[in-house]
Design an enzyme around this catalytic site. Structure first.
Site, PDB file in Angstrom:
ATOM      1  N   GLY A 208       0.830  -1.212   0.000  1.00 47.90           N
ATOM      2  CA  GLY A 208       0.000   0.000   0.000  1.00 47.90           C
ATOM      3  C   GLY A 208       0.852   1.243   0.000  1.00 47.90           C
ATOM      4  N   ASN A 209       0.249   2.373   0.349  1.00 53.07           N
ATOM      5  CA  ASN A 209       1.024   3.611   0.488  1.00 53.07           C
ATOM      6  C   ASN A 209       0.381   4.471   1.561  1.00 53.07           C
ATOM      7  OD1 ASN A 209      -0.933   5.497  -0.854  1.00 53.07           O
ATOM      8  ND2 ASN A 209      -0.549   4.105  -2.574  1.00 53.07           N
TER       9      ASN A 209
END
Ligand code: CTP
Length: 402
Positions: A208-209
């Site tokens: 993810g981020n």
């Protein structure tokens, strides 16, 4: 102008309540019809007689009149008003609004109102900065409440800091701007993408981020506040939107976001691509849960589809496409390159080198770049304010007056 606008003004117990007199005068002078509600505490600072005289309507304070058994409807003013304005709004009232507490007439009016709400906070600077209050304010903002930011200066405590209620002139200017902008985008439909995408590795892990989704949600709400219908395609975030004009479509992966965007885009007047879409995804998602091993683990990642670029390739002449660029170096040149390669009409440049900007913060500092390379630098400000600048630029491309 505020001509003919019906404003329910709630006054709460702050020293700034004395400014309510000037505020009522100014609202009436601008053509508004004003009906005032006060909390019991507010009566310590200014009398109902003053506000009733200036507003030319009786001031409401209590639910019941013990003298004659009469009662004031707890919802009537909320249904009557075009706008509920709470000025000054104390930390106590703001906290109760955030929690849905309804222990006075002003709060029942707020909770039952169908119209927008504006608050003008007033309190000591440490109260204003307290995380509990900041959280309440953020929650109200996320529900579409507009905030007239308090000014910095000398406070009733004698301390200097942020917490002075915005001046009546500033509040009236905000209201005028609000009514002028409202409905400017009615009849339009926009797609907004927001938040991160999560690319599954196995049943419990993902790539993810740090995107919080705040910028995209603020843009969706700003578009809706101007009367547009918005479909917000959002990755997994911890924020919510309650704006009636925003329809939420939740997705997880880049592929899901692509599918939703491609389905929705043809029916829109344009899109704002604020999502932080993963550029790579695991080639294969492992069934179940990967077990720890002694040796190292390699994942093969394959590119995801570029959603903005695809929408740029199918965009019709009457559609407007706005993208974002997060850049670490050669910011302007890279952003302009992205704008051209993805066939965007505007690109919003976030630099990774600006303090207080980018992922997971409440503020942002952006540059808005047009097709011919013309750029507007916006100062560092809260994301909902940045959203206004972006929507103003988008609106000017649609030939709708700002
Ligand atoms: N974008 C998208 N789909 C992707 C990647 C990006 O729609 N798979 C959109 C973003 O929402 C943003 C714009 O494209 O509006 C630019 O995103 P950014 O991450 O800055 O650039 P990339 O195109 O991913 O290029 P790079 O990461 O190499 O800078």
């Amino acid at each position: 102008m505020l001509s003919g606008k019906k404003i329910a003004l709630g006054v709460t117990g702050s020293i700034a309540a004395y400014k309510a007199a000037a505020l009522v005068r100014l609202l009436v002078k601008n053509g508004a019809e004003v009906k005032v509600l006060m909390t019991t505490a507010a009566k310590q600072f200014i009398t109902p007689l003053t506000l009733a005289t200036l507003s030319r309507h009786p001031v409401l304070v209590e639910f019941f009149n013990p003298e004659n058994g009469g009662w004031n409807s707890h919802v009537k003013l909320g249904l009557w008003a075009d706008l509920v304005l709470i000025a000054p709004a104390t930390a106590n009232t703001i906290g109760k609004m955030a929690c849905g507490i309804a222990d006075n007439l002003l709060l029942t009016t707020y909770l039952s109102a169908k119209c927008p709400t504006v608050i003008a906070p007033a309190m000591d600077m440490d109260m204003y900065a307290h995380p509990a209050h900041r959280q309440n304010l953020a929650l109200l903002r996320s529900r579409g409440v507009l905030v007239a930011e308090p000014a910095c200066g000398e406070l009733a405590s004698g301390l200097q800091g942020q917490g002075r209620m915005a001046d009546p002139e500033e509040i009236v200017r905000l209201l005028r701007e609000f009514f002028e902008k409202k409905n400017r985008l009615s009849g339009k439909h926009f797609l907004v993408t927001a938040g991160p995408t999560c690319e599954g590795i196995d049943a419990v892990r993902f790539i993810g981020n740090y995107s919080s989704g705040k910028m995209g949600y603020a843009i969706a709400e700003e578009l809706a506040a101007r009367g547009a219908r918005v479909t917000l395609v959002s990755g997994t975030v911890s924020i919510a939107t309650k704006h009636a004009g925003v329809t939420l479509c939740k997705v997880t992966s880049a592929q899901e976001m692509y599918d939703a965007a491609v389905r929705i885009f043809p029916d829109t007047d344009g899109a704002v691509m604020a999502a932080a879409v993963a550029d790579f995804t695991p080639e294969r998602k492992v069934e179940g849960k990967l077990k720890r091993g002694e040796s190292s683990l390699s994942l093969t990642l394959v590119p995801t589809k570029d959603i903005a670029a695809h929408l740029g390739s199918i965009k019709k002449a009457n559609q407007t496409l706005v993208g974002f660029a997060l850049e670490a170096a050669d910011e302007y040149a890279n952003a302009l390159k992205k704008l051209r390669e993805k066939n965007l009409d505007l690109i919003v440049l976030n630099s990774m080198n600006e303090a207080g900007a980018g992922f997971n913060v409440d503020t942002n500092k952006v540059y808005i770049i047009g097709k011919n390379g013309e750029q507007t630098a916006c100062e560092l400000k809260p994301k909902h304010e940045v959203a206004k600048d972006i929507v103003d630029r988008l609106q000017s491309l649609l030939n709708v007056e700002s």
